[in-house]
Write a protein that holds these residues in place. Sequence first.
Motif, mmCIF file in Angstrom:
data_model
loop_
_atom_site.group_PDB
_atom_site.id
_atom_site.type_symbol
_atom_site.label_atom_id
_atom_site.label_comp_id
_atom_site.label_asym_id
_atom_site.label_seq_id
_atom_site.Cartn_x
_atom_site.Cartn_y
_atom_site.Cartn_z
ATOM 1 N N ASP A 178 0.091 -15.945 5.030
ATOM 2 C CA ASP A 178 -0.198 -15.428 6.161
ATOM 3 C C ASP A 178 -0.793 -13.980 5.979
ATOM 4 N N PRO A 179 -2.287 -13.765 6.100
ATOM 5 C CA PRO A 179 -2.725 -12.439 6.007
ATOM 6 C C PRO A 179 -1.938 -11.362 6.605
ATOM 7 N N GLU A 180 -1.163 -11.669 7.750
ATOM 8 C CA GLU A 180 -0.578 -10.507 8.391
ATOM 9 C C GLU A 180 0.562 -9.847 7.474
ATOM 10 N N PHE A 181 1.491 -10.815 6.796
ATOM 11 C CA PHE A 181 2.361 -10.644 6.356
ATOM 12 C C PHE A 181 2.044 -9.718 4.780
ATOM 13 N N LEU A 182 0.877 -10.454 4.389
ATOM 14 C CA LEU A 182 0.290 -9.827 3.226
ATOM 15 C C LEU A 182 -0.179 -8.435 3.423
ATOM 16 N N SER A 183 -0.701 -8.105 4.698
ATOM 17 C CA SER A 183 -1.085 -6.656 4.849
ATOM 18 C C SER A 183 0.103 -5.797 4.908
ATOM 19 N N ARG A 184 1.347 -6.272 4.939
ATOM 20 C CA ARG A 184 2.433 -5.557 5.167
ATOM 21 C C ARG A 184 3.380 -5.575 3.992
ATOM 22 N N VAL A 185 3.078 -6.286 2.899
ATOM 23 C CA VAL A 185 4.088 -6.672 1.984
ATOM 24 C C VAL A 185 4.481 -5.249 1.329
ATOM 25 N N SER A 186 3.945 -4.258 1.150
ATOM 26 C CA SER A 186 4.526 -3.034 0.453
ATOM 27 C C SER A 186 5.833 -2.421 1.522
ATOM 28 N N GLU A 187 5.552 -2.840 2.791
ATOM 29 C CA GLU A 187 6.860 -2.501 3.658
ATOM 30 C C GLU A 187 7.998 -2.935 3.110
ATOM 31 N N LEU A 188 8.082 -3.883 2.380
ATOM 32 C CA LEU A 188 9.309 -4.636 1.783
ATOM 33 C C LEU A 188 9.954 -3.830 0.710
ATOM 34 N N ASN A 189 9.292 -2.759 0.213
ATOM 35 C CA ASN A 189 9.744 -1.876 -0.700
ATOM 36 C C ASN A 189 11.057 -1.305 -0.395
ATOM 37 N N PHE A 235 6.369 -3.339 -4.470
ATOM 38 C CA PHE A 235 5.121 -4.204 -4.215
ATOM 39 C C PHE A 235 4.104 -3.163 -3.921
ATOM 40 N N ALA A 236 2.823 -3.411 -4.515
ATOM 41 C CA ALA A 236 1.629 -2.749 -4.440
ATOM 42 C C ALA A 236 0.973 -2.802 -2.956
ATOM 43 N N ASP A 237 0.245 -2.030 -2.537
ATOM 44 C CA ASP A 237 -0.246 -1.983 -1.056
ATOM 45 C C ASP A 237 -1.881 -2.685 -1.361
ATOM 46 N N PHE A 238 -1.714 -4.218 -1.739
ATOM 47 C CA PHE A 238 -2.968 -4.691 -1.791
ATOM 48 C C PHE A 238 -3.087 -5.830 -0.735
ATOM 49 N N HIS A 239 -4.172 -5.919 -0.175
ATOM 50 C CA HIS A 239 -4.485 -6.856 0.798
ATOM 51 C C HIS A 239 -5.895 -7.543 0.711
ATOM 52 N N GLY A 240 -5.965 -8.590 1.298
ATOM 53 C CA GLY A 240 -7.279 -9.101 1.491
ATOM 54 C C GLY A 240 -7.391 -10.447 0.271
ATOM 55 N N HIS A 241 -6.967 -10.188 -0.868
ATOM 56 C CA HIS A 241 -7.232 -11.207 -1.526
ATOM 57 C C HIS A 241 -6.250 -12.241 -1.960
ATOM 58 N N GLY A 242 -4.794 -11.852 -1.455
ATOM 59 C CA GLY A 242 -3.793 -12.763 -1.417
ATOM 60 C C GLY A 242 -2.981 -12.602 -2.661
ATOM 61 N N TRP A 243 -3.188 -12.061 -3.752
ATOM 62 C CA TRP A 243 -2.436 -11.710 -4.797
ATOM 63 C C TRP A 243 -1.450 -10.766 -4.497
ATOM 64 N N ILE A 244 -0.482 -10.825 -5.029
ATOM 65 C CA ILE A 244 0.708 -9.916 -4.836
ATOM 66 C C ILE A 244 1.041 -9.271 -6.234
ATOM 67 N N TYR A 245 1.068 -7.769 -6.148
ATOM 68 C CA TYR A 245 1.327 -7.193 -7.404
ATOM 69 C C TYR A 245 2.696 -6.305 -7.204
#
Length: 126
Positions: A52-63, A71-81
């Motif tokens: 889900d692109p919305e989840f991906l755009s906020r993944v760094s909020e899980l830190n 988690f890195a603040d990466f968006h758009g390509h779907g890979w999580i770092y």
Amino acid sequence: MTNSYVGYMWWDLESDGELMYPEEERDPTAEQFVNAMMIDPNESSARGLWRDPEFLSRVSELNAVAESNQFADFHGHGWIYDAVFKKDRKGNLLDVDGDLVINVENSALQAAIRSPSGRPLLSCRV
């Protein structure tokens, strides 16, 4: 813990998984599977929340609640770092001098990846 931060690498798809996968396992349709592969070619993305692109755009909020990752603040390509910290061969965290870090708390992990300005050291929006 200061300066034991090493860099970012592709998330292992397991650590802090309770934050990254739905509570009930997904069984994606063929269409959902193909759409997930277009975002992230790793098959696990079809079952993970990061399809889900919305989840991906906020993944760094899980830190703030992650136990093992930052988690890195990466968006758009779907890979999580996630951040990589200095560890010994047994997986124990080490400080910049190579000494064992005991009782690692989330706040220490968050502080380790921040620059002196208070911003994450690596933030990339694609």
